[in-house]
Design a protein around this motif. Structure first.
Motif, PDB file in Angstrom:
ATOM      1  N   ARG A 155       0.852  -1.196   0.000  1.00 42.71           N
ATOM      2  CA  ARG A 155       0.000   0.000   0.000  1.00 42.71           C
ATOM      3  C   ARG A 155       0.882   1.239   0.000  1.00 42.71           C
ATOM      4  N   VAL A 156       0.575   2.172  -0.891  1.00 43.69           N
ATOM      5  CA  VAL A 156       1.327   3.415  -1.049  1.00 43.69           C
ATOM      6  C   VAL A 156       0.377   4.580  -0.784  1.00 43.69           C
ATOM      7  N   VAL A 157       0.718   5.406   0.192  1.00 44.55           N
ATOM      8  CA  VAL A 157      -0.143   6.518   0.598  1.00 44.55           C
ATOM      9  C   VAL A 157       0.699   7.782   0.633  1.00 44.55           C
ATOM     10  N   SER A 158       0.111   8.897   0.222  1.00 42.71           N
ATOM     11  CA  SER A 158       0.817  10.176   0.255  1.00 42.71           C
ATOM     12  C   SER A 158      -0.149  11.265   0.693  1.00 42.71           C
ATOM     13  N   ASP A 271      -6.547   3.526   9.753  1.00 43.21           N
ATOM     14  CA  ASP A 271      -7.725   3.098   9.008  1.00 43.21           C
ATOM     15  C   ASP A 271      -7.387   2.038   7.969  1.00 43.21           C
ATOM     16  N   MET A 272      -6.232   2.179   7.320  1.00 44.36           N
ATOM     17  CA  MET A 272      -5.827   1.235   6.279  1.00 44.36           C
ATOM     18  C   MET A 272      -5.019   0.060   6.824  1.00 44.36           C
ATOM     19  N   GLY A 273      -4.678   0.133   8.110  1.00 46.18           N
ATOM     20  CA  GLY A 273      -3.867  -0.932   8.693  1.00 46.18           C
ATOM     21  C   GLY A 273      -2.492  -1.013   8.081  1.00 46.18           C
ATOM     22  N   LEU A 274      -1.909   0.140   7.758  1.00 47.37           N
ATOM     23  CA  LEU A 274      -0.586   0.133   7.140  1.00 47.37           C
ATOM     24  C   LEU A 274       0.430  -0.490   8.089  1.00 47.37           C
ATOM     25  N   GLY A 275       1.307  -1.312   7.543  1.00 47.92           N
ATOM     26  CA  GLY A 275       2.344  -1.952   8.341  1.00 47.92           C
ATOM     27  C   GLY A 275       1.874  -3.159   9.117  1.00 47.92           C
ATOM     28  N   ARG A 276       0.678  -3.647   8.863  1.00 52.03           N
ATOM     29  CA  ARG A 276       0.129  -4.764   9.634  1.00 52.03           C
ATOM     30  C   ARG A 276      -0.030  -6.041   8.812  1.00 52.03           C
ATOM     31  N   VAL A 327       3.217  -0.983  15.412  1.00 45.71           N
ATOM     32  CA  VAL A 327       3.744  -1.182  14.053  1.00 45.71           C
ATOM     33  C   VAL A 327       5.261  -0.956  14.052  1.00 45.71           C
ATOM     34  N   ASP A 328       5.988  -1.819  13.366  1.00 39.61           N
ATOM     35  CA  ASP A 328       7.438  -1.662  13.212  1.00 39.61           C
ATOM     36  C   ASP A 328       7.678  -0.719  12.035  1.00 39.61           C
ATOM     37  N   TYR A 329       8.060   0.509  12.324  1.00 39.29           N
ATOM     38  CA  TYR A 329       8.191   1.511  11.275  1.00 39.29           C
ATOM     39  C   TYR A 329       9.589   2.117  11.264  1.00 39.29           C
ATOM     40  N   GLU A 330       9.984   2.581  10.081  1.00 37.24           N
ATOM     41  CA  GLU A 330      11.240   3.304   9.908  1.00 37.24           C
ATOM     42  C   GLU A 330      10.923   4.667   9.328  1.00 37.24           C
TER      43      GLU A 330
END
Length: 548
Positions: A155-158, A271-276, A327-330
């Motif tokens: 998923r790509v979000v901007s 909402d999009m569950g990014l990183g999950r 979420v594990d994020y960088e």
């Protein structure tokens, strides 16, 4: 009080978490599940250094990660669109095709020959001032596009305060792309507002409908509280961002807009569950208020001090919210360009050579002077101001064009405010630069932002400290766009939970961000397709750039 993301989130009706220190753990050996790429528009290396000692929030966290204080938007065209086009493409403007915020296409059928960098000029009714926003002009894929090509589940979000920031970082394959449209957050043509974005917009509308009292000035900002006379009975330098209800222009040029953008970004992640999921996702966030503040008030007054302090706090709340999500994020944070303070204050600070550009260098004035000398009528030169690319009218015959070019070069080079003028032929004959960006010559910097189908017939570079705004009482008071280091140098900061902190003082480029992040997630990027190189940021993994 300083504006807070928590306050904005409450108004919007989204969950709010209390601020707390980031948890510390061992550096993960697996790729991050979410990449968060942040651009702070006009956040120069000078601003980073000036305020670093005062950071206590998100910028403090990033300052204790992997720090490259001498990052460079290495090209000459240090504007918003070209700069954002480098951050997540690994390519300089000479490859992205984004050579300016506005370039000129003299063969275009419409009367308006200016073309906005993020415009689809083929759409009926689109003009450079009232355009249909589009990623069509970006010639290369973004990191998100490459990730999605390798794994369609990505998923790509901007999201950003400016359309060109969201578009140049999100690219043409973004699943969701939103930007501040003047009154609310909007998407590209034909994209309907989602229920989540509608909820955020409703919250922003509630905030906008209220008067905003002046912000409290932190003690470290007090020395900045000096009024600077810019003429016409106007001063800057002592503002506190008080705003009347409904004043969207004041909202845009204040910390409020960045707060709203971060709330929208956090809401989209949740909402999009990014990183999950199994794959790595990416969200790019364009914080645009620092640029509007710099243009409107300059870089050294209370306004900028409040803006940077609030951005630090906002980012702290945003990161805290991500921490609590598990979420594990960088994170990578940089800027699209730097900025220069207004000359009136620069002179007070000991820079007697700081001045405003003469109106004689404007394309309209030059056209008139050349026309009078050569006996030609009509608009002979096109350009977006007294510096940058100039285009010679195609309505002229070849001999006339040659005479106009010769006369223009002579007139411009005779101006004492001009450092250099390079013709398209000179720039094109210069090899693409390599090596430390801080050592490049002016023509090498020009080559890095030269793309023949869109660049001008010649390029004008003003001397250091010459501001290409002749009258500050009619609009902006300060700007950027030069090849000098105050506009080129930006911080590049990486952070991930458990990362081993270090600082590298040598010059690197923003185009190095894409190959560095690609290495972190095991994404292969052919070296001949980009200009950047991988930076080794993982001290626990040997050479994290091995083979890349």
């Amino acid at each position: 009080m300083l504006a807070s993301t928590a306050l904005a989130a409450l108004a919007i009706g989204l969950p709010v978490s209390a601020q707390s220190p980031a948890p510390v753990s061992a550096a993960p050996s697996t790729p991050p599940k979410l990449i968060v790429a942040i651009s702070m528009d006009q956040f120069s290396g000078n601003l980073f250094e000036e305020y670093r000692q005062h950071f206590t929030g998100g910028l403090a966290r990033l300052s204790n990660g992997v720090v490259f204080p001498h990052g460079y938007q290495s090209h000459a065209a240090t504007e918003t669109c070209p700069g954002h086009s480098t951050i997540l493409t690994g390519s300089r403007p000479s490859r992205t095709g984004i050579i300016a915020n506005t370039y000129f296409d003299l063969s275009i059928a419409r009367s308006d020959k200016a073309v906005y960098c993020a415009e689809d000029e083929t759409q009926p009714g689109s003009s450079s001032g009232d355009y249909v926003a589009s990623p069509n002009h970006l010639l290369v894929p973004t990191l998100g596009g490459r990730m999605k090509k390798a794994n369609p589940a990505t998923r790509v979000v901007s999201v950003a305060g400016k359309d060109r920031a969201a578009i140049m970082m999100g690219g043409s394959t973004a699943d969701q792309l939103w930007y501040w449209g003047g009154k609310n957050y909007v998407g590209l043509k034909g994209v309907a507002e989602t229920p989540l974005v509608a909820k955020v917009n409703a919250g922003v509308a509630t905030l906008l409908a209220q008067d905003r009292p002046p912000m409290e000035l932190p003690d470290f900002c007090a020395p900045k509280d000096v009024a600077i006379d810019i003429g016409g009975g106007k001063t800057v330098g002592t503002g506190r961002f008080a705003r009347a209800a409904g004043d969207t222009k004041a909202f845009r040029a204040s910390p409020e807009m960045d707060a709203a953008t971060l709330v929208l970004a956090a809401a989209l992640i949740e909402d999009m569950g990014l990183g999950r999921q199994a794959q790595t996702d990416i969200i790019s966030i364009g914080l645009s208020a620092t640029d509007y503040v710099g243009h409107t008030y300059g870089t050294e007054g209370t306004e900028m001090c409040l803006q940077v302090a609030t951005a630090d706090r906002e980012l702290g709340a945003f990161f805290d919210r991500l921490d609590k999500s598990g979420v594990d994020y960088e994170v990578v944070l940089t800027a699209d360009h730097g900025g220069h303070d207004l000359p009136e204050r620069n002179r007070q600070h000991g820079a007697p050579d700081a001045q405003r550009v003469t109106e004689a260098l404007a394309p309209k004035a030059l056209s008139a002077a050349i026309g009078a000398k050569l006996g030609l009528s009509g608009q002979l030169l096109y350009g977006d101001g007294a510096a940058g690319d100039f285009y010679i009218s195609k309505a002229l015959t070849a001999p006339q064009r040659a005479k106009v070019k010769a006369e223009a070069l002579a007139m411009i080079r005779a101006q004492p405010q001009v450092e250099a003028v390079f013709t398209a032929e000179q720039i094109a004959a210069t090899p693409s630069p390599s090596g430390p960006p801080e050592r490049w010559s002016l023509i090498q910097e020009a080559r890095a932002s030269y793309y023949e189908p869109r660049s001008g017939d010649f390029l004008v570079i003003l001397k250091p400290r010459v501001t290409p705004i002749s009258d500050p009482t009619k609009g902006y008071v300060a700007t950027h766009g030069s090849p000098w280091d105050y506009d080129r140098r930006v911080p590049i900061l990486f952070w991930r939970k458990g990362i081993v902190p270090f600082e590298q003082a040598l010059g690197v480029e923003t185009v190095d961000i894409l190959p560095t992040l690609a290495a972190q997630i095991g994404l292969a990027v052919p070296k001949n397709e980009i200009d950047g190189r991988c930076l080794d940021i993982d001290a626990t993994a040997g050479d994290s750039c091995a083979g890349r």
